[in-house]
Write a protein that holds these residues in place. Structure first.
Motif, PDB file in Angstrom:
ATOM      1  N   CYS A  77      43.776  63.058  35.682  1.00  0.00           N
ATOM      2  CA  CYS A  77      44.908  63.114  34.742  1.00  0.00           C
ATOM      3  C   CYS A  77      46.107  62.078  35.058  1.00  0.00           C
ATOM      4  O   CYS A  77      46.840  62.126  36.017  1.00  0.00           O
ATOM      5  CB  CYS A  77      45.444  64.523  34.621  1.00  0.00           C
ATOM      6  SG  CYS A  77      44.065  65.722  34.208  1.00  0.00           S
ATOM      7  N   ASP A  96      47.769  62.521  29.933  1.00  0.00           N
ATOM      8  CA  ASP A  96      46.714  63.510  29.606  1.00  0.00           C
ATOM      9  C   ASP A  96      47.040  64.901  29.647  1.00  0.00           C
ATOM     10  O   ASP A  96      48.064  65.311  30.187  1.00  0.00           O
ATOM     11  CB  ASP A  96      45.509  63.022  30.678  1.00  0.00           C
ATOM     12  CG  ASP A  96      45.159  61.782  30.813  1.00  0.00           C
ATOM     13  OD1 ASP A  96      45.070  61.207  29.287  1.00  0.00           O
ATOM     14  OD2 ASP A  96      44.953  60.952  31.796  1.00  0.00           O
ATOM     15  N   ASN A  97      45.946  65.582  29.446  1.00  0.00           N
ATOM     16  CA  ASN A  97      46.123  67.199  29.730  1.00  0.00           C
ATOM     17  C   ASN A  97      44.813  67.803  30.053  1.00  0.00           C
ATOM     18  O   ASN A  97      43.864  67.350  29.887  1.00  0.00           O
ATOM     19  CB  ASN A  97      46.465  67.561  28.081  1.00  0.00           C
ATOM     20  CG  ASN A  97      45.142  67.507  26.970  1.00  0.00           C
ATOM     21  OD1 ASN A  97      44.543  68.176  26.978  1.00  0.00           O
ATOM     22  ND2 ASN A  97      45.665  66.356  26.183  1.00  0.00           N
ATOM     23  N   ILE A  98      45.062  69.127  30.445  1.00  0.00           N
ATOM     24  CA  ILE A  98      44.053  69.942  30.763  1.00  0.00           C
ATOM     25  C   ILE A  98      44.023  71.325  29.946  1.00  0.00           C
ATOM     26  O   ILE A  98      45.169  71.411  29.308  1.00  0.00           O
ATOM     27  CB  ILE A  98      44.176  70.441  32.196  1.00  0.00           C
ATOM     28  CG1 ILE A  98      45.390  71.112  32.372  1.00  0.00           C
ATOM     29  CG2 ILE A  98      44.143  69.189  33.220  1.00  0.00           C
ATOM     30  CD1 ILE A  98      45.335  72.242  33.906  1.00  0.00           C
ATOM     31  N   ILE A  99      42.806  71.846  29.872  1.00  0.00           N
ATOM     32  CA  ILE A  99      42.874  73.203  29.048  1.00  0.00           C
ATOM     33  C   ILE A  99      42.581  74.231  30.030  1.00  0.00           C
ATOM     34  O   ILE A  99      41.493  73.982  30.967  1.00  0.00           O
ATOM     35  CB  ILE A  99      41.726  73.159  27.907  1.00  0.00           C
ATOM     36  CG1 ILE A  99      42.050  72.247  26.994  1.00  0.00           C
ATOM     37  CG2 ILE A  99      41.492  74.539  27.472  1.00  0.00           C
ATOM     38  CD1 ILE A  99      41.122  71.914  25.798  1.00  0.00           C
ATOM     39  N   ARG A 124      47.235  72.959  28.173  1.00  0.00           N
ATOM     40  CA  ARG A 124      46.842  73.608  26.817  1.00  0.00           C
ATOM     41  C   ARG A 124      46.270  74.948  27.039  1.00  0.00           C
ATOM     42  O   ARG A 124      45.394  74.747  27.782  1.00  0.00           O
ATOM     43  CB  ARG A 124      46.027  72.477  26.123  1.00  0.00           C
ATOM     44  CG  ARG A 124      46.928  71.424  25.861  1.00  0.00           C
ATOM     45  CD  ARG A 124      46.148  70.572  24.668  1.00  0.00           C
ATOM     46  NE  ARG A 124      46.765  69.447  24.411  1.00  0.00           N
ATOM     47  CZ  ARG A 124      46.599  68.376  23.468  1.00  0.00           C
ATOM     48  NH1 ARG A 124      45.352  68.616  22.797  1.00  0.00           N
ATOM     49  NH2 ARG A 124      47.384  67.426  22.913  1.00  0.00           N
ATOM     50  N   VAL A 155      40.827  70.276  22.224  1.00  0.00           N
ATOM     51  CA  VAL A 155      40.533  69.142  23.158  1.00  0.00           C
ATOM     52  C   VAL A 155      40.932  67.877  21.975  1.00  0.00           C
ATOM     53  O   VAL A 155      40.867  67.790  20.903  1.00  0.00           O
ATOM     54  CB  VAL A 155      39.140  68.703  23.187  1.00  0.00           C
ATOM     55  CG1 VAL A 155      38.452  67.341  23.788  1.00  0.00           C
ATOM     56  CG2 VAL A 155      38.665  69.973  24.145  1.00  0.00           C
ATOM     57  N   ASP A 156      41.533  66.805  22.767  1.00  0.00           N
ATOM     58  CA  ASP A 156      42.061  65.469  22.017  1.00  0.00           C
ATOM     59  C   ASP A 156      41.394  64.593  23.059  1.00  0.00           C
ATOM     60  O   ASP A 156      40.798  64.631  24.087  1.00  0.00           O
ATOM     61  CB  ASP A 156      43.261  65.516  21.505  1.00  0.00           C
ATOM     62  CG  ASP A 156      44.256  65.452  22.554  1.00  0.00           C
ATOM     63  OD1 ASP A 156      44.092  65.030  23.808  1.00  0.00           O
ATOM     64  OD2 ASP A 156      45.504  65.628  22.182  1.00  0.00           O
ATOM     65  N   TYR A 182      42.968  62.825  25.206  1.00  0.00           N
ATOM     66  CA  TYR A 182      43.659  62.689  26.368  1.00  0.00           C
ATOM     67  C   TYR A 182      43.390  63.873  27.248  1.00  0.00           C
ATOM     68  O   TYR A 182      43.982  64.326  28.085  1.00  0.00           O
ATOM     69  CB  TYR A 182      45.138  62.689  25.961  1.00  0.00           C
ATOM     70  CG  TYR A 182      45.703  61.765  25.402  1.00  0.00           C
ATOM     71  CD1 TYR A 182      45.291  60.399  25.925  1.00  0.00           C
ATOM     72  CD2 TYR A 182      46.094  61.683  23.902  1.00  0.00           C
ATOM     73  CE1 TYR A 182      45.883  59.172  25.294  1.00  0.00           C
ATOM     74  CE2 TYR A 182      46.505  60.399  23.166  1.00  0.00           C
ATOM     75  CZ  TYR A 182      46.323  59.408  23.866  1.00  0.00           C
ATOM     76  OH  TYR A 182      46.858  58.118  23.525  1.00  0.00           O
ATOM     77  N   THR A 183      42.442  64.861  26.685  1.00  0.00           N
ATOM     78  CA  THR A 183      41.917  66.028  27.353  1.00  0.00           C
ATOM     79  C   THR A 183      40.926  65.748  28.303  1.00  0.00           C
ATOM     80  O   THR A 183      39.766  65.124  28.156  1.00  0.00           O
ATOM     81  CB  THR A 183      41.478  67.004  26.370  1.00  0.00           C
ATOM     82  OG1 THR A 183      42.266  67.622  25.483  1.00  0.00           O
ATOM     83  CG2 THR A 183      40.983  68.446  27.488  1.00  0.00           C
ATOM     84  N   LYS A 184      41.409  65.694  29.777  1.00  0.00           N
ATOM     85  CA  LYS A 184      40.411  65.244  30.975  1.00  0.00           C
ATOM     86  C   LYS A 184      39.663  66.485  31.583  1.00  0.00           C
ATOM     87  O   LYS A 184      38.376  66.081  31.752  1.00  0.00           O
ATOM     88  CB  LYS A 184      41.333  64.726  31.904  1.00  0.00           C
ATOM     89  CG  LYS A 184      41.818  63.224  31.318  1.00  0.00           C
ATOM     90  CD  LYS A 184      40.756  62.258  31.024  1.00  0.00           C
ATOM     91  CE  LYS A 184      41.304  60.930  30.477  1.00  0.00           C
ATOM     92  NZ  LYS A 184      42.054  60.205  31.663  1.00  0.00           N
ATOM     93  N   ILE A 224      38.672  70.812  31.700  1.00  0.00           N
ATOM     94  CA  ILE A 224      38.728  72.240  31.154  1.00  0.00           C
ATOM     95  C   ILE A 224      38.387  73.084  32.290  1.00  0.00           C
ATOM     96  O   ILE A 224      37.256  73.086  33.050  1.00  0.00           O
ATOM     97  CB  ILE A 224      37.634  72.588  30.083  1.00  0.00           C
ATOM     98  CG1 ILE A 224      38.031  71.625  28.999  1.00  0.00           C
ATOM     99  CG2 ILE A 224      37.900  74.003  29.793  1.00  0.00           C
ATOM    100  CD1 ILE A 224      36.726  71.974  27.586  1.00  0.00           C
TER     101      ILE A 224
END
Ligand SMILES: *Cc1c(COP(=O)(O)O)cnc(C)c1O
Length: 354
Positions: free
Chosen positions: A94, A99-102, A123, A142-143, A145-147, A149
């Motif tokens: 990330c 970037d983001n994580i879920i 997220r 998810v987009d 930038y979602t790396k 989960i």
């Protein structure tokens, strides 16, 4: 099924990174006169032999783990607790502020903390009221930038396993990495996805010796993944992240798998006893079904007050009542038979309004 390309998901500079090369990286033989690491050549000050740096890749420990878990040692990464791989994975994949994580609350707190330390957006897609994955909502979040989960199964603090077909569904539709935290899998070993690691190049499974194996103080956690991903984690970890004492003790303790199994069985028996004893109390509204070594208990009084009453009587549980979907809930670790009985006695007093 989507194609997973590690190079597209990793932070680009991590791919290029040239790691620190330790003395033990440059010469790994065990015979010779070692004048390459600026160590004390005699012994430690108490005449014990901790004067040499430990094996940076912990091969002996990994060989034993490999036999126990039936996973090649090249697919094993060891960390200073599983909290270290959680942080390393976030840093490998990330980009801060990009970037983001879920994550799926209610869940283990370290995913959010590690991401926040690294300035990575979190997220949140809550689990359902029965604590299961809401797969379409997760995928909607998810987009590009979602790396990562993060999935925790059995989940902490709810205690239940998440449906395997939902986890597999995420692995199949997400082009990033699914980090599956199986910290409590020793209490429901049949549910592990470890045997399917080969099928999913985008799967990282975390396990730990801190729970069933009784090694919380040693700080030893495992990450299982493709050889490619393990190589990346090795490249960015601190060179000697598992100290010699921990490696030594773990080698000893890993010979006692039978004792681990016995303890697991005993704790599962205690969990059944405690759950039904709790259910008989007036102040207990619900004991959530647990696949782990703790239970989430909903009380029909002020949970914080019950927590504080217990503390006054010398019993410490975890107040989770402020956590989403856990309103009114306490999380209780399964103790010894004596401890569990004591807990029930104290709760009976609270029940009577004392
Ligand atoms: C306890 C726990 C861990 C283990 O942490 P260690 O750093 O290995 O002690 C990891 N994940 C979850 C969900 C846990 O509850």
């Amino acid at each position: 099924m989507k194609n997973f390309d590690l190079k597209e998901v990793l932070r680009p500079h991590i791919l290029e990174l040239k790691p620190y090369s330790s003395a033990r990286d440059e010469f790994s033989g065990s015979e010779g006169i070692f004048l390459d690491a600026n160590e004390n050549p005699y012994h430690s000050v108490n005449k014990e032999y901790y004067n040499r740096y430990p094996d940076p890749y912990q091969w002996k420990v990994k060989e034993k783990i490999s036999r126990i878990k039936n996973v090649p040692k090249e697919n094993i990464f060891l960390g200073n607790g599983s909290d270290e791989p959680i942080d390393l994975i976030i840093r490998a994949f990330c980009r801060p502020a990009v970037d983001n994580i879920i994550i799926m609350p209610p869940t283990y707190g370290m995913y959010e903390v590690s991401a926040s330390i690294n300035d990575v957006e979190i997220r949140k897609v809550n689990l359902s009221p029965s604590f299961q994955i809401v797969k379409n909502k997760v995928l909607e979040a998810v987009d590009e930038y979602t790396k990562l989960i993060f999935v925790c199964s059995p989940n902490n603090p709810s205690g239940n396993l998440l449906a395997q077909n939902d986890i597999v569904g995420l692995l199949e539709s997400f082009r990033g990495v699914v980090v599956l935290d199986e910290a409590y899998i020793d209490f429901c070993p049949d549910a592990t996805l470890l045997s399917r690691l080969k099928e999913f190049p985008n799967l990282i499974i975390l396990q730990t010796f801190s729970k069933a194996w009784g090694m919380a103080a040693l700080r030893l956690g495992m990450a299982f993944a493709s050889e490619e991903i393990v190589k990346i984690l090795n490249k960015i970890k601190p060179p000697y992240n598992i100290n010699a004492l921990t490696q030594e003790k773990a080698l000893e303790m890993l010979d006692h798998e039978n004792e681990k199994d016995r303890i697991v069985e005993e704790l599962i028996g205690e969990k059944e006893w405690l759950s039904s004893a709790l259910e008989q109390l007036d102040l207990v509204e619900k004991v959530h079904l647990s696949d782990a070594n703790f239970v989430l208990v909903k009380v029909n009084k002020d949970a914080k007050a019950v927590y504080e009453d217990l503390v006054k009587q010398g019993i410490i549980v975890r107040d989770r009542s402020k956590v989403v979907l856990c309103e009114g809930c306490l999380r209780i670790s399964i103790g010894t038979s004596v401890e569990n009985k004591e807990l029930i006695n104290k709760l009976k007093l609270i029940d009577k309004g004392i």
